[in-house]
Enzyme design. Structure first.
Site, PDB file in Angstrom:
ATOM      1  N   LEU A   1      12.134 -19.874  -5.680  1.00  0.00           N
ATOM      2  CA  LEU A   1      11.212 -18.905  -4.872  1.00  0.00           C
ATOM      3  C   LEU A   1       9.632 -18.838  -5.631  1.00  0.00           C
ATOM      4  O   LEU A   1       9.770 -19.034  -6.787  1.00  0.00           O
ATOM      5  CB  LEU A   1      11.656 -17.571  -4.662  1.00  0.00           C
ATOM      6  CG  LEU A   1      10.892 -16.551  -3.775  1.00  0.00           C
ATOM      7  CD1 LEU A   1      11.841 -15.610  -3.024  1.00  0.00           C
ATOM      8  CD2 LEU A   1       9.850 -15.673  -4.615  1.00  0.00           C
TER       9      LEU A   1
ATOM     10  N   HIS B   1       2.342   3.449  -8.830  1.00  0.00           N
ATOM     11  CA  HIS B   1       2.191   1.784  -9.457  1.00  0.00           C
ATOM     12  C   HIS B   1       3.382   1.333 -10.138  1.00  0.00           C
ATOM     13  O   HIS B   1       3.878   0.563 -10.046  1.00  0.00           O
ATOM     14  CB  HIS B   1       0.791   1.643 -10.332  1.00  0.00           C
ATOM     15  CG  HIS B   1      -0.200   2.075  -9.177  1.00  0.00           C
ATOM     16  ND1 HIS B   1      -0.495   1.661  -8.030  1.00  0.00           N
ATOM     17  CD2 HIS B   1      -1.480   2.505  -9.287  1.00  0.00           C
ATOM     18  CE1 HIS B   1      -1.586   2.142  -7.507  1.00  0.00           C
ATOM     19  NE2 HIS B   1      -2.247   2.858  -8.439  1.00  0.00           N
TER      20      HIS B   1
ATOM     21  N   ASP C   1       0.989  -1.285  -0.020  1.00  0.00           N
ATOM     22  CA  ASP C   1       0.024  -0.012  -0.062  1.00  0.00           C
ATOM     23  C   ASP C   1       0.918   1.195  -0.099  1.00  0.00           C
ATOM     24  O   ASP C   1       1.921   1.248   0.583  1.00  0.00           O
ATOM     25  CB  ASP C   1      -0.837   0.080   1.192  1.00  0.00           C
ATOM     26  CG  ASP C   1      -2.193   0.879   1.022  1.00  0.00           C
ATOM     27  OD1 ASP C   1      -2.230   1.388  -0.047  1.00  0.00           O
ATOM     28  OD2 ASP C   1      -2.749   1.236   2.168  1.00  0.00           O
TER      29      ASP C   1
ATOM     30  N   GLU D   1       2.446 -13.579  11.972  1.00  0.00           N
ATOM     31  CA  GLU D   1       2.751 -12.405  12.716  1.00  0.00           C
ATOM     32  C   GLU D   1       2.701 -11.194  11.629  1.00  0.00           C
ATOM     33  O   GLU D   1       2.650 -11.276  10.502  1.00  0.00           O
ATOM     34  CB  GLU D   1       4.276 -12.514  13.073  1.00  0.00           C
ATOM     35  CG  GLU D   1       4.443 -13.625  14.024  1.00  0.00           C
ATOM     36  CD  GLU D   1       4.019 -13.454  15.279  1.00  0.00           C
ATOM     37  OE1 GLU D   1       3.834 -12.528  15.863  1.00  0.00           O
ATOM     38  OE2 GLU D   1       3.497 -14.712  16.089  1.00  0.00           O
TER      39      GLU D   1
HETATM   40  C1  FPP Z   1      -1.982   0.192  -3.532  1.00  0.00           C
HETATM   41  O1  FPP Z   1      -1.509   1.356  -3.256  1.00  0.00           O
HETATM   42  C2  FPP Z   1      -1.387  -0.550  -4.594  1.00  0.00           C
HETATM   43  C3  FPP Z   1      -2.271  -1.026  -5.341  1.00  0.00           C
HETATM   44  C4  FPP Z   1      -3.625  -1.255  -5.516  1.00  0.00           C
HETATM   45  C5  FPP Z   1      -1.722  -1.636  -6.800  1.00  0.00           C
HETATM   46  C6  FPP Z   1      -0.449  -2.403  -6.470  1.00  0.00           C
HETATM   47  C7  FPP Z   1       0.138  -3.000  -7.859  1.00  0.00           C
HETATM   48  C8  FPP Z   1       1.513  -3.048  -8.141  1.00  0.00           C
HETATM   49  C9  FPP Z   1       2.646  -2.589  -7.528  1.00  0.00           C
HETATM   50  C10 FPP Z   1       1.819  -3.388  -9.534  1.00  0.00           C
HETATM   51  C11 FPP Z   1       1.872  -4.883  -9.473  1.00  0.00           C
HETATM   52  C12 FPP Z   1       2.609  -5.590 -10.904  1.00  0.00           C
HETATM   53  C13 FPP Z   1       2.863  -6.792 -10.927  1.00  0.00           C
HETATM   54  C14 FPP Z   1       3.377  -7.083 -12.154  1.00  0.00           C
HETATM   55  C15 FPP Z   1       2.498  -7.838 -10.115  1.00  0.00           C
HETATM   56  P1  FPP Z   1      -2.737   2.551  -3.430  1.00  0.00           P
HETATM   57  O2  FPP Z   1      -2.868   3.054  -4.614  1.00  0.00           O
HETATM   58  O3  FPP Z   1      -3.749   2.228  -2.571  1.00  0.00           O
HETATM   59  O4  FPP Z   1      -1.946   3.659  -2.420  1.00  0.00           O
HETATM   60  P2  FPP Z   1      -2.594   5.003  -1.555  1.00  0.00           P
HETATM   61  O5  FPP Z   1      -2.997   4.423  -0.381  1.00  0.00           O
HETATM   62  O6  FPP Z   1      -1.249   5.709  -1.401  1.00  0.00           O
HETATM   63  O7  FPP Z   1      -3.771   5.572  -2.328  1.00  0.00           O
END
Ligand code: FPP
Length: 242
Positions: free
Chosen positions: A126, A32, A15, A195
């Protein structure tokens, strides 16, 4: 019972991408993108430390409710990142698994998921489980529905074997970055004895030092699995010698 100092399985709610971007006056999708780089770094760092399973929450069943351009941006990023990263994941022996509902995903995303899974299936260094279009309640319901169709009494072990993460043991450590103190429908069943570690660090900033800090906190925890502290003390501890 002695507990290994390094968790076998770490699960992460990644997050804080949006806030990372906002702080830099960038569009949320830039956060992202940085989140993908952070994930690549985290996979390498986990492997180097002996973690054998990493499960990440990439897109929840509820994330469809975000603005349309953010959802389509995440879908594009996901398909592009998969195609780009699979060769390196193969070199590093990483097996990719996608956990979640496939119904509702576009043909393009589905194809990239299927290709990535097929291409990395024989890797065993992994396991990287990417929870995508996933929710813990969805997982429990789909397992219960499969068992219900068999018409047999349902045991805990039956549910274990029909959940989407049945190929790996339960997570030892669940980390949530970004400062929120909730589980947000992630691994509801599997985290029963995990945990938990909550950090203010935003996901794009979660580096090797942050991972080491989380593992150090984990190593200091006493995992009792419902037993008393005396029952789980290591046999060669000072307390057991006195
Ligand atoms: C949460 O941050 C993040 C997400 C909803 C998306 C996470 C996705 C990735 C890191 C890409 C993954 C890609 C692959 C190839 C596995 P948020 O948007 O809720 O952040 P905020 O709370 O600051 O608004």
């Amino acid at each position: 019972m002695s507990v290994p100092l390094v968790p076998h399985h770490i699960a992460i709610v990644m997050d804080g991408n949006g806030r990372w971007a906002k702080k830099r006056f960038l569009p949320r999708i830039a956060g992202h993108k940085q989140g993908v780089d952070s994930l690549k770094r985290c996979v390498k760092a986990c492997d180097a430390r002996g973690v054998r399973v990493l499960t990440v929450f990439a897109f929840s069943s509820e994330n469809w409710q975000r603005p349309v351009d953010e959802v389509s941006g995440i879908m594009d990023l996901f398909a592009i990142a998969l195609a780009r990263e699979v060769p390196q994941l193969n070199r590093d022996g990483v097996q990719l698994r996608f956990i979640g509902e496939r119904k509702g995903l576009s043909a393009r995303v589905l194809k990239s998921i299927e290709q990535a899974e097929a291409s990395t299936a024989s890797n065993h260094q992994l396991v990287l489980n990417v929870c995508f279009n996933y929710g813990g309640r969805w997982d429990i319901v789909q397992a219960a529905a499969k068992l219900n169709a068999m018409g047999l009494p349902i045991t805990e072990e039956d549910i274990n074997q029909n959940l989407a993460l049945s190929h790996v043991p339960d997570p030892d450590l669940v980390i949530r970055t970004g400062g929120e103190l909730r589980i947000s429908n992630f691994l509801l069943w599997q985290s029963a004895y995990a945990e938990f570690e909550f950090t203010e660090t935003l996901w794009p900033d979660f580096d090797e030092a942050a991972l080491d800090a989380a593992i150090a906190v984990y190593a200091g925890r006493e995992r009792r699995f419902g037993k008393t502290s005396d029952q789980v003390k290591p046999v060669n501890s000072v307390a057991s010698l006195t």
